[in-house]
Design a protein around this motif. Structure first.
Motif, mmCIF file in Angstrom:
data_model
loop_
_atom_site.group_PDB
_atom_site.id
_atom_site.type_symbol
_atom_site.label_atom_id
_atom_site.label_comp_id
_atom_site.label_asym_id
_atom_site.label_seq_id
_atom_site.Cartn_x
_atom_site.Cartn_y
_atom_site.Cartn_z
ATOM 1 N N ASP A 146 54.320 -11.896 23.991
ATOM 2 C CA ASP A 146 54.254 -11.221 25.289
ATOM 3 C C ASP A 146 54.199 -12.260 26.393
ATOM 4 O O ASP A 146 53.653 -13.349 26.199
ATOM 5 N N PRO A 147 54.745 -11.935 27.575
ATOM 6 C CA PRO A 147 54.672 -12.900 28.679
ATOM 7 C C PRO A 147 53.215 -13.106 29.105
ATOM 8 O O PRO A 147 52.369 -12.240 28.895
ATOM 9 N N SER A 148 52.952 -14.281 29.676
ATOM 10 C CA SER A 148 51.585 -14.529 30.137
ATOM 11 C C SER A 148 51.354 -13.743 31.424
ATOM 12 O O SER A 148 52.269 -13.493 32.196
ATOM 13 N N ILE A 149 50.109 -13.344 31.618
ATOM 14 C CA ILE A 149 49.746 -12.570 32.803
ATOM 15 C C ILE A 149 49.157 -13.532 33.821
ATOM 16 O O ILE A 149 48.261 -14.304 33.505
ATOM 17 N N LYS A 150 49.704 -13.504 35.041
ATOM 18 C CA LYS A 150 49.241 -14.424 36.083
ATOM 19 C C LYS A 150 47.739 -14.260 36.295
ATOM 20 O O LYS A 150 47.220 -13.166 36.313
ATOM 21 N N GLY A 151 47.082 -15.403 36.434
ATOM 22 C CA GLY A 151 45.642 -15.363 36.687
ATOM 23 C C GLY A 151 44.811 -15.371 35.417
ATOM 24 O O GLY A 151 43.591 -15.470 35.479
ATOM 25 N N ASN A 152 45.435 -15.262 34.233
ATOM 26 C CA ASN A 152 44.662 -15.227 32.996
ATOM 27 C C ASN A 152 44.608 -16.576 32.293
ATOM 28 O O ASN A 152 44.143 -16.668 31.180
ATOM 29 N N ARG A 157 41.161 -15.302 26.138
ATOM 30 C CA ARG A 157 41.845 -14.249 25.387
ATOM 31 C C ARG A 157 43.076 -14.803 24.696
ATOM 32 O O ARG A 157 43.690 -15.753 25.179
ATOM 33 N N THR A 158 43.433 -14.167 23.585
ATOM 34 C CA THR A 158 44.617 -14.607 22.845
ATOM 35 C C THR A 158 45.580 -13.437 22.700
ATOM 36 O O THR A 158 45.219 -12.282 22.946
ATOM 37 N N LYS A 159 46.785 -13.767 22.277
ATOM 38 C CA LYS A 159 47.811 -12.757 22.021
ATOM 39 C C LYS A 159 48.567 -13.182 20.763
ATOM 40 O O LYS A 159 48.632 -14.372 20.436
ATOM 41 N N VAL A 171 47.653 -17.017 19.864
ATOM 42 C CA VAL A 171 47.728 -18.154 20.778
ATOM 43 C C VAL A 171 47.052 -17.779 22.089
ATOM 44 O O VAL A 171 46.929 -16.602 22.423
ATOM 45 N N PRO A 172 46.613 -18.776 22.882
ATOM 46 C CA PRO A 172 46.042 -18.468 24.206
ATOM 47 C C PRO A 172 47.081 -17.765 25.081
ATOM 48 O O PRO A 172 48.285 -17.964 24.907
ATOM 49 N N VAL A 183 50.151 -25.782 14.369
ATOM 50 C CA VAL A 183 49.427 -24.769 13.603
ATOM 51 C C VAL A 183 48.768 -25.441 12.405
ATOM 52 O O VAL A 183 49.381 -26.274 11.739
ATOM 53 N N ASP A 184 47.509 -25.081 12.138
ATOM 54 C CA ASP A 184 46.778 -25.602 10.980
ATOM 55 C C ASP A 184 47.311 -24.908 9.728
ATOM 56 O O ASP A 184 47.262 -23.682 9.630
ATOM 57 N N THR A 185 47.818 -25.682 8.747
ATOM 58 C CA THR A 185 48.424 -25.078 7.554
ATOM 59 C C THR A 185 47.368 -24.565 6.582
ATOM 60 O O THR A 185 47.683 -23.828 5.663
ATOM 61 N N ARG A 186 46.108 -24.941 6.757
ATOM 62 C CA ARG A 186 45.055 -24.452 5.855
ATOM 63 C C ARG A 186 44.504 -23.110 6.311
ATOM 64 O O ARG A 186 44.131 -22.282 5.501
ATOM 65 N N THR A 187 44.461 -22.902 7.648
ATOM 66 C CA THR A 187 43.839 -21.681 8.169
ATOM 67 C C THR A 187 44.842 -20.752 8.864
ATOM 68 O O THR A 187 44.528 -19.598 9.115
ATOM 69 N N GLY A 188 46.020 -21.279 9.236
ATOM 70 C CA GLY A 188 46.991 -20.473 9.960
ATOM 71 C C GLY A 188 46.632 -20.294 11.421
ATOM 72 O O GLY A 188 47.132 -19.402 12.091
ATOM 73 N N GLU A 189 45.744 -21.148 11.948
ATOM 74 C CA GLU A 189 45.290 -21.009 13.329
ATOM 75 C C GLU A 189 46.042 -21.936 14.271
ATOM 76 O O GLU A 189 46.449 -23.033 13.896
ATOM 77 N N PHE A 190 46.184 -21.480 15.525
ATOM 78 C CA PHE A 190 46.757 -22.281 16.608
ATOM 79 C C PHE A 190 45.836 -23.470 16.859
ATOM 80 O O PHE A 190 44.625 -23.333 16.924
#
Length: 194
Positions: A146-152, A157-159, A171-172, A183-190
């Motif tokens: 999704d596009p980022s929302i201005k001011g956020n 928050r993540t999307k 991701v943020p 991306v962390d290949t052990r956890t799948g996290e950004f």
């Protein structure tokens, strides 16, 4: 399977490790951690593995402080050649030997692998590739989010973002489609922007 083994604690075992269990080499496919429900009880590590020789699935449970023997195998630097519906084909970067890995044995790692990825290692036991080890982190391009929302940009928050391999990570909000991320290949996290 004779000779001396190096050892590690059960809590240090990761997917892709090859351990000796009841005299057999087992490649660890996945794990889950069960925290103790009573004071003084041990944390349990439940592993799903595959016997390297028979290819049978195995479920093993250890306490985090249990000592586990690591199977004697070599790690070879390889490069992905291609995949088909049943196998992933890799080539040893020194000897140019080719190995095929059944897709079900590499299911956990496939969403992190792209053409030209550096740092992939094949776990070779008795001249057969029994698994793949990935670098701790990889760089992937965001295919859709999704596009980022201005001011956020300052919020935590993540999307969800779909990456080039169809892996979905959170991701943020300030991250945009088309950006490369780590991306962390052990956890799948950004981890960060690439």
């Amino acid at each position: 399977m004779k000779g001396s083994y190096s050892t590690m604690l059960a809590k240090e075992v990761k997917p892709g490790s090859v351990v000796v269990h009841e005299g057999n080499p087992i490649v660890i496919v996945s794990l889950s951690v069960q925290s103790p429900s009573a004071r003084g009880a041990a944390t349990l590590y439940k592993f799903r593995g595959r016997n390297v020789v028979t290819r049978n699935k195995v479920d093993i449970t250890f306490k985090g402080t249990d000592v586990v023997a690591e199977a004697d195998f070599s790690k070879r630097n390889v490069q992905l050649m291609y995949t088909d519906p049943t196998h992933m084909y890799v080539m040893d970067q020194e000897s140019f030997l080719q190995y095929d890995v059944p897709i079900e044995d590499a299911e956990e790692q496939l969403p992190y692998i792209t053409e030209g990825l550096e740092g992939i290692r094949a776990l070779v036991y008795n001249d057969e590739c029994v698994g793949i080890e990935l670098p701790a982190s990889v760089e992937l391009t965001i295919k859709q989010c999704d596009p980022s929302i201005k001011g956020n940009s300052a919020t935590a928050r993540t999307k969800p973002a779909t990456l080039e391999t169809d892996l979905v990570v959170h991701v943020p909000e300030y991250i945009k489609e088309g950006e490369r991320i780590k991306v962390d290949t052990r956890t799948g996290e950004f981890l960060s922007r690439a």
